[in-house]
Design a protein around this motif. Structure first.
Motif, mmCIF file in Angstrom:
data_model
loop_
_atom_site.group_PDB
_atom_site.id
_atom_site.type_symbol
_atom_site.label_atom_id
_atom_site.label_comp_id
_atom_site.label_asym_id
_atom_site.label_seq_id
_atom_site.Cartn_x
_atom_site.Cartn_y
_atom_site.Cartn_z
ATOM 1 N N LYS A 76 29.093 72.523 29.437
ATOM 2 C CA LYS A 76 27.979 71.699 28.927
ATOM 3 C C LYS A 76 27.777 70.439 29.908
ATOM 4 O O LYS A 76 28.700 70.485 30.759
ATOM 5 C CB LYS A 76 28.355 71.326 27.430
ATOM 6 N N ALA A 77 26.951 69.903 29.523
ATOM 7 C CA ALA A 77 26.790 68.611 30.548
ATOM 8 C C ALA A 77 25.803 67.416 29.604
ATOM 9 O O ALA A 77 25.146 67.719 28.876
ATOM 10 C CB ALA A 77 25.899 68.815 31.735
ATOM 11 N N VAL A 78 26.105 66.360 30.121
ATOM 12 C CA VAL A 78 25.170 65.032 29.652
ATOM 13 C C VAL A 78 25.009 64.171 31.011
ATOM 14 O O VAL A 78 25.639 64.329 32.020
ATOM 15 C CB VAL A 78 26.409 64.174 28.958
ATOM 16 N N MET A 79 23.888 63.482 30.743
ATOM 17 C CA MET A 79 23.434 62.411 31.739
ATOM 18 C C MET A 79 23.959 61.297 31.497
ATOM 19 O O MET A 79 24.106 60.621 30.557
ATOM 20 C CB MET A 79 21.832 62.499 31.804
ATOM 21 N N LEU A 80 24.385 60.494 32.634
ATOM 22 C CA LEU A 80 24.915 59.280 32.603
ATOM 23 C C LEU A 80 24.149 58.397 33.641
ATOM 24 O O LEU A 80 23.517 58.780 34.556
ATOM 25 C CB LEU A 80 26.437 59.367 33.174
ATOM 26 N N PRO A 81 24.149 56.876 33.378
ATOM 27 C CA PRO A 81 23.321 56.108 34.233
ATOM 28 C C PRO A 81 24.111 56.091 35.682
ATOM 29 O O PRO A 81 25.430 55.869 35.593
ATOM 30 C CB PRO A 81 23.380 54.766 33.225
ATOM 31 N N HIS A 82 23.340 55.604 36.386
ATOM 32 C CA HIS A 82 24.152 55.598 37.788
ATOM 33 C C HIS A 82 23.226 54.548 38.637
ATOM 34 O O HIS A 82 23.495 53.251 38.252
ATOM 35 C CB HIS A 82 23.757 57.051 38.989
ATOM 36 N N ALA A 83 22.380 54.836 39.637
ATOM 37 C CA ALA A 83 21.631 53.730 40.260
ATOM 38 C C ALA A 83 20.467 53.271 39.369
ATOM 39 O O ALA A 83 19.795 53.975 38.629
ATOM 40 C CB ALA A 83 21.380 54.198 41.564
ATOM 41 N N PRO A 84 19.510 52.249 39.685
ATOM 42 C CA PRO A 84 18.166 52.104 38.966
ATOM 43 C C PRO A 84 17.381 53.370 39.149
ATOM 44 O O PRO A 84 17.169 53.909 40.174
ATOM 45 C CB PRO A 84 17.700 50.976 39.935
ATOM 46 N N ASN A 85 16.808 53.644 38.122
ATOM 47 C CA ASN A 85 15.898 54.752 37.857
ATOM 48 C C ASN A 85 16.653 56.260 38.383
ATOM 49 O O ASN A 85 15.872 56.933 39.088
ATOM 50 C CB ASN A 85 14.625 54.631 38.896
ATOM 51 N N MET A 86 17.754 56.208 38.200
ATOM 52 C CA MET A 86 18.556 57.266 38.723
ATOM 53 C C MET A 86 19.866 57.869 37.789
ATOM 54 O O MET A 86 20.538 56.874 37.500
ATOM 55 C CB MET A 86 19.033 57.227 40.093
ATOM 56 N N LYS A 87 19.710 59.008 37.447
ATOM 57 C CA LYS A 87 21.029 59.245 36.560
ATOM 58 C C LYS A 87 21.773 60.388 37.160
ATOM 59 O O LYS A 87 21.439 61.089 38.237
ATOM 60 C CB LYS A 87 20.493 59.991 35.100
ATOM 61 N N SER A 88 22.811 60.576 36.768
ATOM 62 C CA SER A 88 23.929 61.705 37.287
ATOM 63 C C SER A 88 24.150 62.568 36.255
ATOM 64 O O SER A 88 24.080 62.214 35.101
ATOM 65 C CB SER A 88 25.155 61.117 37.792
ATOM 66 N N ILE A 89 24.842 63.502 36.555
ATOM 67 C CA ILE A 89 25.059 64.640 35.409
ATOM 68 C C ILE A 89 26.675 64.846 35.357
ATOM 69 O O ILE A 89 27.354 65.049 36.321
ATOM 70 C CB ILE A 89 24.587 65.793 35.679
ATOM 71 N N ALA A 90 27.288 64.761 34.396
ATOM 72 C CA ALA A 90 28.751 64.884 34.132
ATOM 73 C C ALA A 90 28.856 66.334 33.365
ATOM 74 O O ALA A 90 28.049 66.459 32.432
ATOM 75 C CB ALA A 90 29.558 63.908 33.263
ATOM 76 N N TYR A 91 29.540 66.987 34.033
ATOM 77 C CA TYR A 91 30.025 68.319 33.304
ATOM 78 C C TYR A 91 31.191 68.583 32.652
ATOM 79 O O TYR A 91 32.092 68.027 33.179
ATOM 80 C CB TYR A 91 30.038 69.528 34.635
ATOM 81 N N VAL A 92 31.169 69.291 31.899
ATOM 82 C CA VAL A 92 32.479 69.688 30.759
ATOM 83 C C VAL A 92 32.401 71.452 30.733
ATOM 84 O O VAL A 92 31.664 71.890 30.154
ATOM 85 C CB VAL A 92 32.491 69.055 29.479
ATOM 86 N N VAL A 93 33.529 71.641 31.460
ATOM 87 C CA VAL A 93 33.866 73.227 31.277
ATOM 88 C C VAL A 93 34.853 73.553 30.448
ATOM 89 O O VAL A 93 35.952 73.078 30.624
ATOM 90 C CB VAL A 93 34.369 73.726 32.839
ATOM 91 N N LEU A 106 31.999 64.777 24.592
ATOM 92 C CA LEU A 106 32.012 66.011 24.851
ATOM 93 C C LEU A 106 33.294 66.437 25.719
ATOM 94 O O LEU A 106 33.787 67.506 25.531
ATOM 95 C CB LEU A 106 30.709 66.084 25.881
ATOM 96 N N ALA A 107 33.969 65.392 26.314
ATOM 97 C CA ALA A 107 35.134 65.682 27.036
ATOM 98 C C ALA A 107 36.529 65.461 26.398
ATOM 99 O O ALA A 107 37.476 65.696 26.787
ATOM 100 C CB ALA A 107 35.192 64.725 28.213
ATOM 101 N N TYR A 108 36.412 65.208 24.893
ATOM 102 C CA TYR A 108 37.536 64.884 24.338
ATOM 103 C C TYR A 108 38.375 66.029 24.038
ATOM 104 O O TYR A 108 38.409 67.278 24.163
ATOM 105 C CB TYR A 108 36.956 64.650 22.630
ATOM 106 N N GLY A 109 39.831 65.474 24.480
ATOM 107 C CA GLY A 109 40.736 66.221 24.381
ATOM 108 C C GLY A 109 40.990 67.182 25.766
ATOM 109 O O GLY A 109 41.769 68.011 25.749
ATOM 110 N N ALA A 110 40.271 66.955 26.800
ATOM 111 C CA ALA A 110 40.206 67.716 28.215
ATOM 112 C C ALA A 110 41.575 67.739 28.555
ATOM 113 O O ALA A 110 42.357 66.686 28.676
ATOM 114 C CB ALA A 110 39.216 67.193 28.886
ATOM 115 N N ASP A 111 41.945 68.830 29.326
ATOM 116 C CA ASP A 111 43.388 69.039 29.907
ATOM 117 C C ASP A 111 43.424 68.140 31.292
ATOM 118 O O ASP A 111 44.135 67.314 31.741
ATOM 119 C CB ASP A 111 43.499 70.384 30.386
ATOM 120 N N VAL A 112 42.102 68.077 31.894
ATOM 121 C CA VAL A 112 42.044 67.151 33.116
ATOM 122 C C VAL A 112 40.381 66.537 33.164
ATOM 123 O O VAL A 112 39.655 67.034 32.577
ATOM 124 C CB VAL A 112 41.893 67.822 34.229
#
Length: 222
Positions: free
Chosen positions: A69-86, A158-164
């Motif tokens: 699964k993934a969520v978008m996070l704010p990065h630079a102006p007018n740009m987002k990044s994607i965080a992934y959880v496996v 989304l990342a709650y309880g992740a091992d890493v």
């Protein structure tokens, strides 16, 4: 990956000098605020599908072993990044060899069926349920990959309880303003997210080589 990845690959394909062009199975994660080309890609080069975030979370893919699964996070102006959880799926428990041996079932190919929890008729006519000879399922492992961003609060649930959790840490704790200005996180911000998400281990990355590793890590929980 992010929306626009298909266009990037298409351009790369047009400038590729190799005799054979690779096939891509591409999944673009759609940012509702993204304005980009609506170019159509040759189906023999790129198999495209798009996903809109449901409740802010993308269902990227799932197979018999894991869910991404993934969520978008704010990065630079007018740009987002994607965080992934496996999230690895639960692993089948250990086979109770002692109990099976007592029933006259010795280790061998039949154990594969038992591992699947199948109902099996033994040579003597007895019927056993494989699931009755399996230990409790083992919880799957979970890893969160949180790179370029200036605020990772959106990945906590989304990342709650992740091992890493692998988290970017471009700046030391005292340079919050510089981090905000350049669209990145400090070590302290990464530590805050990791603590709120209850992760077991935090791995910092993407920090400048002007910092000594020990000094950077020591600032995380201060």
């Amino acid at each position: 990956g992010p929306q626009g990845l298909g266009e990037f690959l298409n351009v790369m394909g047009m400038t590729n000098t190799f005799e054979t062009k690779p096939r891509f199975n591409l999944h673009e994660l759609v940012d509702p605020g993204y304005i980009g080309s609506k170019r159509q890609y040759p189906k023999n080069q790129i198999e495209m599908r798009k996903s809109d975030p449901g409740f802010g979370v993308f269902d990227v893919c799932e197979d018999e072993k894991c869910i991404v699964k993934a969520v978008m996070l704010p990065h630079a102006p007018n740009m987002k990044s994607i965080a992934y959880v496996v999230q690895e799926k639960s692993i089948v428990g250990n086979v109770d060899v002692k109990a099976l041996t007592a029933r006259g079932v010795l280790p061998g190919p039949i154990y594969k069926k038992i591992k699947k929890g199948e109902t099996i008729t033994l040579p003597n006519g007895d019927v056993i349920n494989g699931a009755d000879f399996l230990g409790a399922p083992k919880p799957g492992r979970k890893i969160a990959i949180v790179l370029d961003n200036k605020d990772s609060e959106g990945v906590v649930d989304l990342a709650y309880g992740a091992d890493v959790m692998i988290h970017e840490s471009s700046f030391e704790a005292g340079l919050h303003e510089a981090a905000e200005r350049k669209g990145h996180c400090t070590s302290k911000m990464a530590g805050k997210t990791a603590r709120e998400a209850g992760v077991k281990q935090l791995v910092l990355t993407h920090f400048s080589n002007r910092y000594a590793l020990l000094n950077s890590v020591s600032l995380v929980f201060n």
